[in-house]
Enzyme design. Structure first.
Site, PDB file in Angstrom:
ATOM      1  N   PHE A 150      42.916  -6.822  89.859  1.00  0.00           N
ATOM      2  CA  PHE A 150      43.486  -5.532  89.482  1.00  0.00           C
ATOM      3  C   PHE A 150      44.056  -4.760  90.665  1.00  0.00           C
ATOM      4  O   PHE A 150      44.922  -3.913  90.503  1.00  0.00           O
ATOM      5  CB  PHE A 150      42.420  -4.662  88.801  1.00  0.00           C
ATOM      6  N   LYS A 174      47.384 -15.362  84.258  1.00  0.00           N
ATOM      7  CA  LYS A 174      46.467 -14.420  83.626  1.00  0.00           C
ATOM      8  C   LYS A 174      46.220 -13.274  84.601  1.00  0.00           C
ATOM      9  O   LYS A 174      45.463 -13.406  85.561  1.00  0.00           O
ATOM     10  CB  LYS A 174      45.121 -15.056  83.264  1.00  0.00           C
ATOM     11  N   GLU A 177      42.945  -7.831  83.149  1.00  0.00           N
ATOM     12  CA  GLU A 177      43.080  -7.078  81.897  1.00  0.00           C
ATOM     13  C   GLU A 177      43.039  -5.574  82.123  1.00  0.00           C
ATOM     14  O   GLU A 177      43.355  -4.805  81.210  1.00  0.00           O
ATOM     15  CB  GLU A 177      41.985  -7.493  80.910  1.00  0.00           C
ATOM     16  N   SER A 227      36.870 -11.454  93.392  1.00  0.00           N
ATOM     17  CA  SER A 227      35.561 -11.341  94.030  1.00  0.00           C
ATOM     18  C   SER A 227      35.024 -12.709  94.426  1.00  0.00           C
ATOM     19  O   SER A 227      35.431 -13.744  93.889  1.00  0.00           O
ATOM     20  CB  SER A 227      34.574 -10.657  93.080  1.00  0.00           C
ATOM     21  N   CYS A 282      40.614  -6.024  99.667  1.00  0.00           N
ATOM     22  CA  CYS A 282      39.781  -7.006 100.358  1.00  0.00           C
ATOM     23  C   CYS A 282      39.994  -6.953 101.861  1.00  0.00           C
ATOM     24  O   CYS A 282      39.161  -7.448 102.627  1.00  0.00           O
ATOM     25  CB  CYS A 282      40.066  -8.410  99.832  1.00  0.00           C
ATOM     26  N   GLU A 384      30.021  -6.218  99.478  1.00  0.00           N
ATOM     27  CA  GLU A 384      31.344  -5.599  99.465  1.00  0.00           C
ATOM     28  C   GLU A 384      31.317  -4.438  98.475  1.00  0.00           C
ATOM     29  O   GLU A 384      31.013  -4.624  97.300  1.00  0.00           O
ATOM     30  CB  GLU A 384      32.402  -6.613  99.055  1.00  0.00           C
TER      31      GLU A 384
END
Length: 501
Positions: A150, A174, A177, A227, A282, A384
């Site tokens: 995202f 993909k 969402e 992640s 990140c 994180e």
């Protein structure tokens, strides 16, 4: 009537079945703004079938034909900059300025993809023996499955998929969402750029669709950003289904500051790199490691002063430095991380809990939060935190700072601020991170260099940017050929191995 966000298959948007959907929120307000249709396996099968057929034709297209589409895509990205930034900000929560910065890096990745013919050139050797020439050639792997996060709705997909398409593959994507609309806008631009229908496809969904991509026999390779927990799952499951997989995962990036550094510049760099985009990157700096007590005390003062000056607001507030985190669940996780650090004994310097943004009481906001005296046994060091919570640690020497950096599971990016070349050289050679900054707080490389972490920040051998990305999306064939004279007598039968024959 609630908007239903669907898919993009064979060059056309599709509404989807509506049997399984999920909410899409505006993080700045906390309001549900749409529903996202979650594709089923039948929809995925159809997308892969379409991509397989279109990919075969696209893989035979000339380099010039492919480059023409990439060049046009770049033009369209620039022309649609404001629209894309609005879409990103509304569903992600990052500021418009930050969204435009993301788009700038996306365009840089698109520009590099034009170099695919150069970086995929093969090798050639004449007459290796017996008038045999040997050469290599790179060909597309087929259909690429892309699974993206995202936090960069356009940049990550752009640098990931533009190279995959530039070398002749088709894509089934993909997206997250949480930010589905940007994917459809990007698909629209590909079509307007002249990409043949079926080469670029979007299937919205959740974990069910991730599993579908990883298991599908028609998908040859998978590129993932997200992640570490999910990335490791993607890598292990994808490779167990005989796919090549590159998974780029989490980071807990350390910033070491030596006593000889420009401390004011280092403090500004830490605040900008640490809190930008509500720390949902990140490559964000998570931990500040000033070397020595005097350095730590002075840097602490400067960081507090600069952090207090930050303004948090909705994505479309031009005065806001950063916006909301992406979801209510993300906000709760960040608040829990703050509580955990307090319980572990961290010294809370700035508390962002309870922040209220006027007119946006239901938005997912957390103010900038800063801890000091964090140690390696605390969760704040180990995990994180995808939200605006940063921490100071207190190593006494460069040796200790390097040891703390290398003790972490992650090795995405690491940074040192110093005026001393020897310290910088030690840091860049001894620290086990894939991307290292020397007086550069966010060592995100230019698109023509390879991107990827070490240790548990990356699974697989591919890289996201640079020449290695082109190699990941191609397979190599090595050809040995000889063309005898038409009147040459046939060689006698010999079963002996003779490499010079």
């Amino acid at each position: 009537m609630t908007q239903l966000i669907g898919h993009f298959i064979a060059g056309q948007p599709e509404a989807g079945t509506g049997r399984r959907t999920g909410p899409v929120f505006n993080p700045s307000t906390g309001q549900e703004i749409a529903r996202c249709d979650y594709a089923d396996r039948a929809t995925l099968d159809r997308a892969v079938d379409v991509a397989t057929q279109a990919g075969k034709r696209w893989g035979r297209a000339s380099h010039a034909a492919r480059q023409a589409v990439i060049f046009k895509l770049r033009e369209l990205m620039i022309a649609n900059l404001d629209l894309l930034a609005e879409v990103i900000g509304r569903e992600h929560g990052k500021t418009i300025a930050d969204a435009k910065g993301e788009l700038g890096r996306a365009i840089e990745g698109i520009e590099f993809a034009v170099n695919a013919p150069h970086v995929t050139k093969g090798e050639f050797a004449t007459n290796v023996g017996g008038d045999i020439d040997v050469f290599s050639m790179r060909t597309p792997i087929g259909v690429v499955g892309a699974i993206t996060p995202f936090n960069f709705p356009i940049m990550v997909p752009a640098v990931m998929m533009t190279m995959a398409i530039s070398v002749g593959n088709a894509v089934v994507w993909k997206p997250s969402e949480k930010v589905p609309t940007a994917a459809l806008e990007f698909a629209r631009l590909w079509k307007e750029a002249g990409l043949p229908d079926g080469v670029f496809n979007v299937v919205q969904g959740d974990k069910e669709m991730v599993d579908g991509i990883l298991e599908h026999p028609g998908i040859a390779g998978v590129s993932f950003v997200g992640s570490t927990a999910v990335g490791e799952y993607v890598y292990q499951k994808g490779t167990s289904h005989n796919k090549r997989v590159a998974a780029f995962t989490g980071g807990k990036n350390h910033m070491v500051v030596m006593p000889d550094a420009d401390l004011d510049a280092a403090a500004s760099a830490f605040v900008a790199a640490g809190f930008g985009s509500a720390s949902q990157r990140c490559m964000a700096v998570s931990l500040l490691l000033p070397v020595g007590q005097a350095t730590a005390d002075r840097l602490r003062e400067l960081v507090i002063e600069k952090t207090k000056a930050l303004k948090v607001g909705p994505y479309n507030d031009p005065q806001a430095d950063f916006g909301a985190v992406v979801s209510a669940q993300s906000k709760q996780a960040v608040l829990q991380a703050i509580e955990n650090c307090i319980k572990d004994g961290g010294e809370l310097l700035l508390d962002g809990r309870g922040l209220q943004v006027p007119g946006h009481a239901n938005g997912y906001y957390v103010g900038p939060t800063l801890f000091d005296r964090v140690t390696t046994d605390m969760q704040m060091y180990k995990e994180e935190i995808f939200g605006p919570v940063r921490a100071i640690m207190r190593p006494m020497t460069l040796d200790e700072a390097i040891a703390i950096t290398n003790a972490h599971d992650f090795g995405n990016g690491s940074v040192i601020y110093t005026r001393d070349g020897k310290s910088a050289h030690r840091f860049m050679t001894e620290v086990e991170s894939g991307m290292i900054g020397v007086n550069v707080s966010v060592p995100l490389p230019a698109a023509y260099f390879n991107f990827g972490g070490l240790r548990r920040s990356k699974f697989g051998e591919g890289h996201l940017y640079g020449p290695d990305a082109a190699r990941f999306y191609t397979k190599i064939k090595t050809i040995s050929q000889r063309w005898p004279d038409a009147d040459q007598e046939a060689a006698p039968v010999s079963l002996a191995f003779n490499p010079k024959a």
